[in-house]
Structure formats: structure tokens, C-alpha cells
Design an enzyme around this catalytic site. Sequence first.
Site, short mmCIF file in Angstrom:
data_model
loop_
_atom_site.label_atom_id
_atom_site.label_comp_id
_atom_site.label_asym_id
_atom_site.label_seq_id
_atom_site.Cartn_x
_atom_site.Cartn_y
_atom_site.Cartn_z
N ARG A 1 0.83 -1.21 0.00
CA ARG A 1 0.00 0.00 0.00
C ARG A 1 0.86 1.26 0.00
O ARG A 1 2.05 1.19 0.34
CB ARG A 1 -0.86 -0.01 1.28
CG ARG A 1 -1.76 -1.21 1.38
CD ARG A 1 -1.88 -1.71 2.82
NE ARG A 1 -2.56 -3.01 2.85
CZ ARG A 1 -3.87 -3.16 2.92
NH1 ARG A 1 -4.64 -2.10 3.03
NH2 ARG A 1 -4.41 -4.35 2.90
N ASP B 1 -3.56 4.10 3.67
CA ASP B 1 -3.27 2.69 3.93
C ASP B 1 -4.23 1.77 3.18
O ASP B 1 -4.08 0.56 3.19
CB ASP B 1 -3.32 2.39 5.44
CG ASP B 1 -4.62 2.85 6.09
OD1 ASP B 1 -4.92 4.05 6.01
OD2 ASP B 1 -5.34 2.00 6.64
#
Length: 492
Positions: A190, A259
Site C-alpha cells: 500500500r 493505507d
Amino acid sequence: MNAVIKDSAAAIPGLAWNKRFATLGPDFFTELQPTPLPSPYWVSRNAALARALGLDEPWFASQESLALFTGNQVAQGTQPLASVYSGHQFGQWAGQLGDGRAILLGELQTAAGPQEIQLKGAGLTPYSRMGDGRAVLRSSIREYLCSEAMHGLGIPTTRALAITGSDARVRREEIETAAVVTRVAPSFIRFGHFEHFSYSDQHEQLKTLADFVIDNFYPDCRDAAQPYAALLQAVSERTATMVAAWQAVGFCHGVMNTDNMSILGLTIDYGPFQFLDAFDPGHICNHSDTQGRYAYNKQPNIAYWNLFCLGQALLPLMDTQEQALAALESYKTVFPQALEARMRAKLGLPDLQPEDKALIEGIFKLLAADKVDYTIFWRRLNGFVPGSDNAPVRDLFLDRPGFDAWALQYSERLTPVDHGLRADLMLKSNPKYVLRNHLGEQAIRAAKLNDFSGVDTLLKLLQTPSEEHPDHEALAGFPPDWASAIEISCSS
Ligand code: AMP
Ligand code: MG
């Protein structure tokens, strides 16, 4: 009975494991085993994905496979781990997060190339913070179905191979039961992974991570004068393409924290997402998003903001800030182009003319003013006949003169367009079946009573969303009144 079978490791017939992510070393993750769930059972298996991966059918249906995909049995050749990342949540730096309930088993060498296999909801990790490491059946069904719906729509996404359930109780707003979703993607890295090493001044690890991503997923960037700026540009372009696809299909992600942004430009972390029912540009699908930061029409700008955070994180690897800013610029051209291409296809236009911008803007204004059902409008438009009254489409609008004026403009534009070409473009671009909240909700309610057939039915429809399924006409209809009262929050 508690099916903990740790003494005999299971092998997946014919498929070998690899450990590319694990080669990054202990700064990037914690090795650990999933925590078993009592008496697991299948909720759903995704046969289409299993076939694409080359998974042995009888084995996939076996008790051994059930134990493995619940985290109750160790898979031979794997090195399970939870990775560490950080991120910006709702615009604020949130510090260290990490895989709080997802455990990466490893990378399977499949017929569809190397694919990481991750168990979401497989127990506590060092990154669980206040959480319990579990996922509930409700949110697991939503994630499973939506991953496959997005794939069916041709939108880049992580995939979902199976859901297993257990009667183990999990506390959320109320008591629910536990489930595990097996997620599949080439990588689960991510933006937040980069932010983690950048903000904690671990710049050597930051470089290791960037090199890993370039070498494995963006090899062309290696040849660029500034490979890390080239990476940022490539990620910006993929993210732009992904978000354009979301906007075109009326998908609202709901929690676009950094995230929850994939470095591969995949839609990831399905939580309080929603496909629009009535078209409302400012629609907020996440009940916890009180400020509307992640409203439908804000998604393109938020994606850019998130890319800016990624650029900021990559700065230690660049010579000047200008390199990062230049790399981000591409978003501003790729996003509108990708959106226009999607909208053009939805209108059945093989090429773009200067007047098409007005046509696209015009229809969005009308859709918003009358809060017309987004999916049904576009699907009905497939049957548009230039010059006729087009009652099925027209009836969706209160502003009939407004629609008629637009329809006249559209009819003229369609005159030189080959009918077959238009029909083909529109059929592929205007799905009949999307995962509306109430459809997911109906399948969830039945599943809570141990009837999983609704999940399997939706899976089948959503994997071929443009096809007609005469037995399931009702699932392509308008949402019932109670649909607008469904509240989906971050709780999962
Ligand atoms: P999300 O909003 O689902 O993307 O999650 C944000 C962070 O919280 C991630 O680090 C998750 O791993 C973590 N998290 C969410 N739910 C749980 C849970 N039930 N147990 C442990 N960690 C969780
Ligand atoms: Mg997340």
C-alpha cells in the site's frame, strides 16, 4: 471440534509457494501463524477464480482446503506473516497501522502468474492495536462479492477466492460471527508501506521497498533517469485509471485512507463502499465519514491527495521536490482522459468529438437534478433509438423537456455511428447487475441463518454483470425503500 491441524502441513496439489515479500526481511513484517477458528465451514468458494489460478477442483472442495483457508492448518512451503505499514486516515497522520487481521501466507505460483494469498480475519497480529484480529461474516460477504463485482466490471481489484465461517462470536455493535476471506493479488503493498519507512526515517528500508516494487511490478521504471519518480508517475497513472473506472460505474469506496491505496492501482479494502442507487454526486456512503471527505464526487481529488502523500514519502529517494511534483502531474491528464473514455463507451461512441463533453455534462446534470437511478439509466440507454420517444429512459426523469432536449442532441450525435459497434460498446459498459447495498444485505441476512445460496447467486451475476439472467430480473431492479436506510460504517 477445534480443527487445529498443525502437525501435518497441507500442500496445494500442483502449485508451489514462493516468498518474494518475505525476502524483504524482518523490518517489513512479523512472522506468525494464523489463529484457528472453531469448527469452520464453507460460506462460499469462487470456482471461476479457482479455475483461473489452476487450483485442483476436488482439492479446493476438501476439508484440508477448508482448514488451510481458515488458517487452521499450516500450508507446506509458506511463511505466514503480517506486514507493517502506516498511513493517513481521514486526512490525518495516523502513525503505525499494519496488517491487524490479515495474514499473508505467501505467494502461490498460479496459472494466472504469481499471486499472494492473504487470509483476512485470521487472528491477532502485533499490529492489531485495539482490534480483535477478526472479521465478521457480514463484512466478509461484502468484501468477497464486491471484489468479484469489480473484477467482473473490468476494474482493477484484489480478488477473493473463498469465505469460510465459524460460529465463534465476535463483538461489534452487536454480537456477530467470525469469517475469513481469502484475498488474492499480485501484491498487497500500500501507499502506507512507503509512508511508514519514510516517516520513521528508515530510508534504507524505503529504498529496499521501492526497489522491490520496481523490480517485481514496474520493471520499466528501472530504465528511467530517476526510477523512483518514474514509479510515482506509473502509480499515479494506474490510480487515475482506477478512480476513473469507479466514477464511471458509480462506485464509492468510502475509506480512501492512504493505507487503503494499493501501490498496484488495485481497488483494495472493501468496507463501507457503495454502488450509487440514485445519482447524487455528493453521496457519502460511509456512515462514519461525518465530514463527507470520501463522498463520491470527491474521490478523484482524494486519490490525488493520497498520491501526493506517496510522493512526499518517496522524496528521500529523489534529488529534488520538482521530480515528485512533475511525476504527479500525469494524474491531471490521465484521469480526465480515462473518465472520458469510459463515459464515451457508456454512450456508445467509438470516438470522441468536441461536442461530446457537453453531452456528458448535460446528462450528469439531468441525472443529478432528478436523482435518477444510475445503473438503471445507463442500462436502459442501451435500448435508445435515435428519433423515437425512448419512453423507458424518458420515464426515469421528472424534467421531461430537459431529457428531450438532451435526447435530440444525442440522437444527432449517434446518426453516423454504426449500430452494432454502439450496441457492443454499451453492452460491455452499462452493466445490468451491480452490488447494491440492499442486495448484499439480503444475502447477509440469509447467510446469518446459514443459507449461503444468496451469496453464490450474487457471485454468479456479478461475475458476468452485463449478461441477461432472466431468472434474476428482480436483482436488477430499483432498490426497495428500506435500502436508503441501510447504514454502513467502518465497523467490520
Ligand atoms: P481498515 O479501516 O479496515 O482499512 O483498517 C485500518 C487498520 O485497522 C488496519 O491496520 C487494520 O488491519 C486494522 N483493523 C481493522 N479492524 C481490525 C480488527 N478487527 N482487528 C485488528 N485490526 C483491525
Ligand atoms: Mg485497511
